[in-house]
Scaffold this motif. Sequence first.
Motif, PDB file in Angstrom:
ATOM      1  N   LEU A  32      45.451 111.738 111.472  1.00 50.17           N
ATOM      2  CA  LEU A  32      44.842 110.671 110.681  1.00 50.17           C
ATOM      3  C   LEU A  32      43.677 110.010 111.424  1.00 50.17           C
ATOM      4  CD1 LEU A  32      48.002 109.068 109.056  1.00 50.17           C
ATOM      5  CD2 LEU A  32      46.246 110.461 107.919  1.00 50.17           C
ATOM      6  N   GLN A  36      40.039 109.978 109.832  1.00 48.79           N
ATOM      7  CA  GLN A  36      39.284 108.741 109.609  1.00 48.79           C
ATOM      8  C   GLN A  36      37.952 108.791 110.346  1.00 48.79           C
ATOM      9  OE1 GLN A  36      41.069 104.896 108.727  1.00 48.79           O
ATOM     10  NE2 GLN A  36      40.202 104.172 110.645  1.00 48.79           N
ATOM     11  N   TYR A  41      37.130 106.618 106.451  1.00 45.41           N
ATOM     12  CA  TYR A  41      38.290 105.975 105.834  1.00 45.41           C
ATOM     13  C   TYR A  41      39.205 107.086 105.317  1.00 45.41           C
ATOM     14  CZ  TYR A  41      36.204 106.768 101.157  1.00 45.41           C
ATOM     15  OH  TYR A  41      35.683 107.308 100.015  1.00 45.41           O
ATOM     16  N   LEU A  42      40.349 106.704 104.731  1.00 43.46           N
ATOM     17  CA  LEU A  42      41.348 107.692 104.316  1.00 43.46           C
ATOM     18  C   LEU A  42      41.683 107.544 102.832  1.00 43.46           C
ATOM     19  CD1 LEU A  42      43.643 107.343 107.449  1.00 43.46           C
ATOM     20  CD2 LEU A  42      42.066 109.219 106.954  1.00 43.46           C
ATOM     21  N   GLN A  47      44.435 112.048 102.186  1.00 45.08           N
ATOM     22  CA  GLN A  47      45.859 111.967 102.501  1.00 45.08           C
ATOM     23  C   GLN A  47      46.626 113.149 101.908  1.00 45.08           C
ATOM     24  OE1 GLN A  47      47.634 107.995 102.002  1.00 45.08           O
ATOM     25  NE2 GLN A  47      45.547 107.194 101.871  1.00 45.08           N
ATOM     26  N   TYR A  62      51.091 108.189 103.321  1.00 46.62           N
ATOM     27  CA  TYR A  62      50.673 106.888 102.784  1.00 46.62           C
ATOM     28  C   TYR A  62      51.355 105.749 103.557  1.00 46.62           C
ATOM     29  CZ  TYR A  62      50.058 103.011  99.510  1.00 46.62           C
ATOM     30  OH  TYR A  62      49.754 101.797  98.955  1.00 46.62           O
ATOM     31  N   VAL A  65      49.568 105.350 106.857  1.00 44.34           N
ATOM     32  CA  VAL A  65      48.225 104.798 106.646  1.00 44.34           C
ATOM     33  C   VAL A  65      48.290 103.305 106.343  1.00 44.34           C
ATOM     34  CG1 VAL A  65      46.211 104.840 105.102  1.00 44.34           C
ATOM     35  CG2 VAL A  65      47.169 106.989 105.953  1.00 44.34           C
ATOM     36  N   THR A  66      49.238 102.893 105.523  1.00 48.16           N
ATOM     37  CA  THR A  66      49.313 101.481 105.145  1.00 48.16           C
ATOM     38  C   THR A  66      50.015 100.620 106.197  1.00 48.16           C
ATOM     39  OG1 THR A  66      51.311 101.913 103.840  1.00 48.16           O
ATOM     40  CG2 THR A  66      49.189 101.925 102.667  1.00 48.16           C
ATOM     41  N   PHE A  71      44.032 102.059 110.302  1.00 49.53           N
ATOM     42  CA  PHE A  71      43.660 102.957 109.209  1.00 49.53           C
ATOM     43  C   PHE A  71      43.204 102.167 107.994  1.00 49.53           C
ATOM     44  CE2 PHE A  71      46.967 105.632 111.410  1.00 49.53           C
ATOM     45  CZ  PHE A  71      46.053 106.476 112.012  1.00 49.53           C
ATOM     46  N   MET A  73      41.988 102.548 103.777  1.00 49.14           N
ATOM     47  CA  MET A  73      41.877 103.356 102.558  1.00 49.14           C
ATOM     48  C   MET A  73      40.594 103.031 101.801  1.00 49.14           C
ATOM     49  SD  MET A  73      45.860 103.480 101.312  1.00 49.14           S
ATOM     50  CE  MET A  73      45.369 103.992  99.700  1.00 49.14           C
TER      51      MET A  73
END
Length: 157
Positions: A32, A36, A41-42, A47, A62, A65-66, A71, A73
């Motif tokens: 990731l 990125q 960004y992702l 993803q 996810y 990432v969150t 990271f 989005m």
Amino acid sequence: MASVKIPDTKVQELKAICQKFRNDGSELINVLHGAQELFGYLPPEVQEIVADELNVSLAHVYGVVTFYSFFSMLPKGKHPISICMGTACYVRGAEKVLDEFKKLLKVKVGETTPDGKYSLSCLRCVGACGLAPVVTIGERVYGRVAAGDVKKILGEY
């Protein structure tokens, strides 16, 4: 969020990042980071590719990432601005500094200016508490920032 069309060349570069880590699901965070760096960004489409390549669920990707604030989005501005809201920075006026950035840039935390030049975010701790309050713009660190300094700092960019 609008769907993002990823060019085939970028898809191949992303797959190469996954292969660099042997398509190993336990290397998700490293993949990731590379993704990125490649895209800035992702988005969900990135993803999905990562999940397929590493043979992990999209929900797992996810979730990572969150969970990690590093990271994003959403696309970041050319000059990403982060205001430290750790205890030392907060008690020394970081909230006033943040308010001034929001006022001058006309954006909220998590947003990017319409011209794509700046994005605004908050961090929990930069690790430079002796310089509180601290602002970072890209890799540059500004210490002992007061609300009155914000306009001058933005003028450098």
